[in-house]
Design a protein around this motif. Structure first.
Motif, PDB file in Angstrom:
ATOM      1  N   LEU A 166      47.615  46.249  38.316  1.00  0.00           N
ATOM      2  CA  LEU A 166      46.302  46.870  38.234  1.00  0.00           C
ATOM      3  C   LEU A 166      45.767  47.074  39.636  1.00  0.00           C
ATOM      4  CD1 LEU A 166      44.045  47.859  36.353  1.00  0.00           C
ATOM      5  CD2 LEU A 166      43.127  45.529  36.375  1.00  0.00           C
ATOM      6  N   LYS A 188      37.019  46.774  36.874  1.00  0.00           N
ATOM      7  CA  LYS A 188      38.359  46.198  36.990  1.00  0.00           C
ATOM      8  C   LYS A 188      38.439  44.851  36.262  1.00  0.00           C
ATOM      9  CE  LYS A 188      41.980  45.582  40.389  1.00  0.00           C
ATOM     10  NZ  LYS A 188      42.347  45.675  41.806  1.00  0.00           N
ATOM     11  N   ALA A 189      37.376  44.067  36.334  1.00  0.00           N
ATOM     12  CA  ALA A 189      37.354  42.760  35.671  1.00  0.00           C
ATOM     13  C   ALA A 189      37.510  42.896  34.162  1.00  0.00           C
ATOM     14  CB  ALA A 189      36.066  42.022  36.017  1.00  0.00           C
ATOM     15  N   THR A 195      41.250  42.734  33.367  1.00  0.00           N
ATOM     16  CA  THR A 195      42.046  41.568  33.748  1.00  0.00           C
ATOM     17  C   THR A 195      42.533  40.725  32.575  1.00  0.00           C
ATOM     18  OG1 THR A 195      40.057  40.291  34.284  1.00  0.00           O
ATOM     19  CG2 THR A 195      41.150  41.420  36.100  1.00  0.00           C
ATOM     20  N   LEU A 235      46.118  41.614  31.835  1.00  0.00           N
ATOM     21  CA  LEU A 235      47.177  41.417  32.822  1.00  0.00           C
ATOM     22  C   LEU A 235      48.187  40.397  32.298  1.00  0.00           C
ATOM     23  CD1 LEU A 235      45.196  41.312  36.185  1.00  0.00           C
ATOM     24  CD2 LEU A 235      46.909  43.016  35.500  1.00  0.00           C
TER      25      LEU A 235
END
Length: 135
Positions: free
Chosen positions: A83, A125-126, A129, A132
């Motif tokens: 990412l 972006k968080a 996560t 991921l």
């Protein structure tokens, strides 16, 4: 983080003349897996769009290993392997039980409403996560 798992059942209308799932249908299965993974992580496509973010697919590599047929129950495993600020690499597998039928790598980008690349803020972006995975 382990892969997100989505389960679906093959329907008769998704078959080709050989009674296998049509190759193009697998792309829809993969999309369903990514969409459900995002929703389960609290990332609704509509919410991102309302905030000025869109996720677009830029590249798809699919490896077909074995066919699925009508009535099969399939599991789509989905995760993000990498990412970045603008792009990400998703990895997915479609399984029937323990048998891997399809492996896929999808590259996606973050763009604004006009389609121009747009860096994700730390907050956006968080949101990704939780998806991921450990490579």
């Amino acid at each position: 983080m382990p892969f997100h798992r989505t389960t679906l059942r093959v329907r008769f209308g998704e078959l080709d003349p050989y009674n296998h799932v049509n190759h193009a249908v697998y792309l829809a299965y993969l999309e369903a897996g990514r969409t459900e993974a995002m929703e389960d992580a609290g990332i609704a496509i509509q919410d991102l769009a309302a905030m000025g973010w869109n996720v677009v697919i830029t590249d798809v590599v699919v490896k077909f290993k074995a066919p699925a047929v009508a009535g099969d129950t399939l599991t789509i495993e989905t995760g993000i392997e990498q990412l970045g600020a603008v792009t990400g690499r998703w990895v997915q597998r479609i399984l029937r039980g323990d048998q891997v039928l399809v492996e896929a790598e999808i590259r996606a980008g973050s763009v604004d409403a006009t389609g121009r690349p747009k860096r994700m803020t730390p907050e956006v972006k968080a949101r990704f996560t939780p998806l991921l995975i450990e490579a």
